[in-house]
Design a protein around this motif. Sequence first.
Motif, PDB file in Angstrom:
ATOM      1  N   PHE A   1      36.021  42.896  45.640  1.00 37.49           N
ATOM      2  CA  PHE A   1      36.523  41.919  46.450  1.00 37.49           C
ATOM      3  C   PHE A   1      35.626  40.729  45.945  1.00 37.49           C
ATOM      4  CE2 PHE A   1      37.050  39.544  50.274  1.00 37.49           C
ATOM      5  CZ  PHE A   1      38.118  39.576  50.594  1.00 37.49           C
ATOM      6  N   THR A   2      34.573  40.741  46.024  1.00 37.59           N
ATOM      7  CA  THR A   2      33.585  39.283  45.556  1.00 37.59           C
ATOM      8  C   THR A   2      34.110  38.881  44.291  1.00 37.59           C
ATOM      9  OG1 THR A   2      31.729  40.396  47.147  1.00 37.59           O
ATOM     10  CG2 THR A   2      31.394  38.829  45.427  1.00 37.59           C
ATOM     11  N   LEU A   3      34.211  39.814  43.374  1.00 32.91           N
ATOM     12  CA  LEU A   3      34.744  39.314  41.926  1.00 32.91           C
ATOM     13  C   LEU A   3      35.797  38.841  42.047  1.00 32.91           C
ATOM     14  CD1 LEU A   3      34.302  39.244  38.995  1.00 32.91           C
ATOM     15  CD2 LEU A   3      35.159  41.546  38.701  1.00 32.91           C
ATOM     16  N   ASP A   4      36.830  39.193  42.752  1.00 32.69           N
ATOM     17  CA  ASP A   4      38.178  38.878  42.958  1.00 32.69           C
ATOM     18  C   ASP A   4      38.302  37.302  43.511  1.00 32.69           C
ATOM     19  OD1 ASP A   4      41.252  39.419  43.224  1.00 32.69           O
ATOM     20  OD2 ASP A   4      40.818  38.291  45.127  1.00 32.69           O
ATOM     21  N   ARG A   5      37.244  37.046  44.717  1.00 35.27           N
ATOM     22  CA  ARG A   5      37.115  35.761  45.377  1.00 35.27           C
ATOM     23  C   ARG A   5      36.560  34.835  44.230  1.00 35.27           C
ATOM     24  NH1 ARG A   5      36.495  35.161  50.920  1.00 35.27           N
ATOM     25  NH2 ARG A   5      34.794  33.621  50.554  1.00 35.27           N
ATOM     26  N   PHE A   6      35.607  35.392  43.244  1.00 34.40           N
ATOM     27  CA  PHE A   6      34.799  34.332  42.370  1.00 34.40           C
ATOM     28  C   PHE A   6      36.006  33.989  41.263  1.00 34.40           C
ATOM     29  CE2 PHE A   6      33.178  34.569  37.958  1.00 34.40           C
ATOM     30  CZ  PHE A   6      32.355  33.581  38.116  1.00 34.40           C
ATOM     31  N   LEU A   7      36.635  34.749  40.790  1.00 31.61           N
ATOM     32  CA  LEU A   7      37.605  34.453  39.760  1.00 31.61           C
ATOM     33  C   LEU A   7      38.749  33.554  40.741  1.00 31.61           C
ATOM     34  CD1 LEU A   7      38.294  37.973  38.017  1.00 31.61           C
ATOM     35  CD2 LEU A   7      36.990  35.933  37.282  1.00 31.61           C
ATOM     36  N   ALA A   8      39.129  33.899  41.693  1.00 32.15           N
ATOM     37  CA  ALA A   8      40.253  32.900  42.510  1.00 32.15           C
ATOM     38  C   ALA A   8      39.771  31.544  42.618  1.00 32.15           C
ATOM     39  CB  ALA A   8      40.805  33.680  43.799  1.00 32.15           C
ATOM     40  N   ILE A   9      38.398  31.496  42.965  1.00 29.77           N
ATOM     41  CA  ILE A   9      37.867  30.137  43.431  1.00 29.77           C
ATOM     42  C   ILE A   9      37.404  29.269  41.928  1.00 29.77           C
ATOM     43  CG2 ILE A   9      35.993  29.078  44.576  1.00 29.77           C
ATOM     44  CD1 ILE A   9      36.071  31.103  46.426  1.00 29.77           C
ATOM     45  N   CYS A  10      36.731  29.971  41.220  1.00 31.00           N
ATOM     46  CA  CYS A  10      36.276  29.353  40.102  1.00 31.00           C
ATOM     47  C   CYS A  10      36.862  29.400  38.821  1.00 31.00           C
ATOM     48  CB  CYS A  10      34.653  30.077  39.472  1.00 31.00           C
ATOM     49  SG  CYS A  10      33.614  30.012  41.126  1.00 31.00           S
ATOM     50  N   TYR A  11      37.974  30.297  38.816  1.00 31.94           N
ATOM     51  CA  TYR A  11      38.636  30.293  37.552  1.00 31.94           C
ATOM     52  C   TYR A  11      40.373  30.504  38.251  1.00 31.94           C
ATOM     53  CZ  TYR A  11      34.559  31.108  34.875  1.00 31.94           C
ATOM     54  OH  TYR A  11      33.328  31.045  34.516  1.00 31.94           O
ATOM     55  N   PRO A  12      41.170  29.290  38.537  1.00 33.78           N
ATOM     56  CA  PRO A  12      42.180  29.342  39.077  1.00 33.78           C
ATOM     57  C   PRO A  12      43.231  29.760  37.864  1.00 33.78           C
ATOM     58  CG  PRO A  12      41.166  27.144  39.865  1.00 33.78           C
ATOM     59  CD  PRO A  12      40.189  28.103  38.717  1.00 33.78           C
ATOM     60  N   ASN A  13      42.879  29.416  36.801  1.00 34.83           N
ATOM     61  CA  ASN A  13      43.868  29.678  35.687  1.00 34.83           C
ATOM     62  C   ASN A  13      44.031  31.416  35.428  1.00 34.83           C
ATOM     63  OD1 ASN A  13      44.242  27.051  35.126  1.00 34.83           O
ATOM     64  ND2 ASN A  13      42.339  27.083  33.700  1.00 34.83           N
ATOM     65  N   VAL A  14      43.154  31.961  35.758  1.00 31.79           N
ATOM     66  CA  VAL A  14      43.164  33.567  35.513  1.00 31.79           C
ATOM     67  C   VAL A  14      43.694  34.199  36.765  1.00 31.79           C
ATOM     68  CG1 VAL A  14      41.411  33.257  33.748  1.00 31.79           C
ATOM     69  CG2 VAL A  14      40.670  33.914  35.966  1.00 31.79           C
ATOM     70  N   LYS A  15      43.761  33.402  37.849  1.00 30.59           N
ATOM     71  CA  LYS A  15      44.025  34.272  39.064  1.00 30.59           C
ATOM     72  C   LYS A  15      45.490  34.801  39.101  1.00 30.59           C
ATOM     73  CE  LYS A  15      44.874  32.770  44.167  1.00 30.59           C
ATOM     74  NZ  LYS A  15      44.740  31.767  45.086  1.00 30.59           N
ATOM     75  N   ALA A  16      46.365  34.045  38.682  1.00 33.81           N
ATOM     76  CA  ALA A  16      47.835  34.662  38.500  1.00 33.81           C
ATOM     77  C   ALA A  16      47.876  35.902  37.824  1.00 33.81           C
ATOM     78  CB  ALA A  16      48.920  33.645  38.258  1.00 33.81           C
ATOM     79  N   LYS A  17      46.963  35.903  36.869  1.00 30.82           N
ATOM     80  CA  LYS A  17      46.803  37.110  35.885  1.00 30.82           C
ATOM     81  C   LYS A  17      46.146  38.399  36.132  1.00 30.82           C
ATOM     82  CE  LYS A  17      46.002  38.428  30.863  1.00 30.82           C
ATOM     83  NZ  LYS A  17      45.604  37.661  29.628  1.00 30.82           N
ATOM     84  N   TYR A  18      45.184  38.223  36.709  1.00 29.02           N
ATOM     85  CA  TYR A  18      44.172  39.236  37.338  1.00 29.02           C
ATOM     86  C   TYR A  18      44.174  39.498  38.732  1.00 29.02           C
ATOM     87  CZ  TYR A  18      42.341  38.847  32.430  1.00 29.02           C
ATOM     88  OH  TYR A  18      42.413  38.708  30.952  1.00 29.02           O
ATOM     89  N   CYS A  19      44.268  38.497  39.504  1.00 33.23           N
ATOM     90  CA  CYS A  19      44.197  38.661  40.992  1.00 33.23           C
ATOM     91  C   CYS A  19      45.458  39.235  41.656  1.00 33.23           C
ATOM     92  CB  CYS A  19      43.506  37.421  41.642  1.00 33.23           C
ATOM     93  SG  CYS A  19      41.899  37.047  41.080  1.00 33.23           S
ATOM     94  N   THR A  20      46.025  40.345  41.101  1.00 33.21           N
ATOM     95  CA  THR A  20      47.220  40.748  41.539  1.00 33.21           C
ATOM     96  C   THR A  20      47.130  42.140  42.145  1.00 33.21           C
ATOM     97  OG1 THR A  20      47.487  41.775  39.174  1.00 33.21           O
ATOM     98  CG2 THR A  20      48.353  39.687  39.681  1.00 33.21           C
ATOM     99  N   GLU A  21      48.096  42.594  42.800  1.00 34.96           N
ATOM    100  CA  GLU A  21      48.005  43.609  43.654  1.00 34.96           C
ATOM    101  C   GLU A  21      48.084  44.994  42.611  1.00 34.96           C
ATOM    102  OE1 GLU A  21      51.146  46.164  46.739  1.00 34.96           O
ATOM    103  OE2 GLU A  21      51.700  44.283  46.172  1.00 34.96           O
TER     104      GLU A  21
END
Length: 271
Positions: A55-75
């Motif tokens: 969950f922490t890694l997901d938050r890190f990617l979502a905040i610091c790397y918005p470009n990869v959020k749509a690709k990796y931070c998925t259900e």
Amino acid sequence: MSIADFLVIINDILLRTVSMMYFPRSFLNFTPVCSTTLVLAVAATLISVWLTVAFTLDRFLAICYPNVKAKYCTERTATVIMGIVSVFSCLISVPWYFTMAAEYNIDNIPRGCVFKQVFLNLTSWASFELLTISLMMFVPFFLLLWLNTLTASHVLMSGRVRRGFRGRNTGDNDPEMMNRRKSVVLLFCISGSFLLLWSTEVIHVLSVRVFATPYVNGTDFESVGFMLQVLSTCTNTAIYVLTQSKFREQMKSAAKYPIFLIVKLVKNWNT
């Protein structure tokens, strides 16, 4: 994470500790059963800890790397990660079943669970225990500390840039900056609580395994360490999730759902 934490409470507290203390003659005190509950408790703790890291890694990617959020931070990605964490935690917990021996026998039925002497004396078993503790505490803590530090640095840097664009005097009254400060505090609370609540148990294990302190089951230091360890499975979820309004709404819905079912059954019964 909430389900994993709930499983820790069920397996580690209710099925193991409470049953042994208050229901010593129940089937839960049979040696095969209490050995199985030990495996389930270790697996649930590992799942809880590593889902917190995920969950922490997901938050890190979502905040610091918005470009990869749509690709990796998925259900779908979250489902795959939860499956991998659950399977790996269960597999690495299985050897703990073979570390238990019967404490006594009643009518030729083995009851109670105590550590085998071979487990306490062999270097290989000691290494396995330290590996389990490392996976529960050391590795997750340093990952949490590293990810939270990077996330906090990114938030603070973004805040400086935002204040530069909006003006120096508007920073203190900026709602966005206030939310970011709260996020930084929450991130460091996760690392601090995880370290403090696990430190007692880790010191106990290191004193037994590394410094060869005589192992005395049931000491106050061990009991405090166990209590704090179990508590750590609740604090991370509370800090991360219970502060979110959406989660509170879902909890309210979950609490109302049984009442809704009872009312519906009563109406159907009357009609």
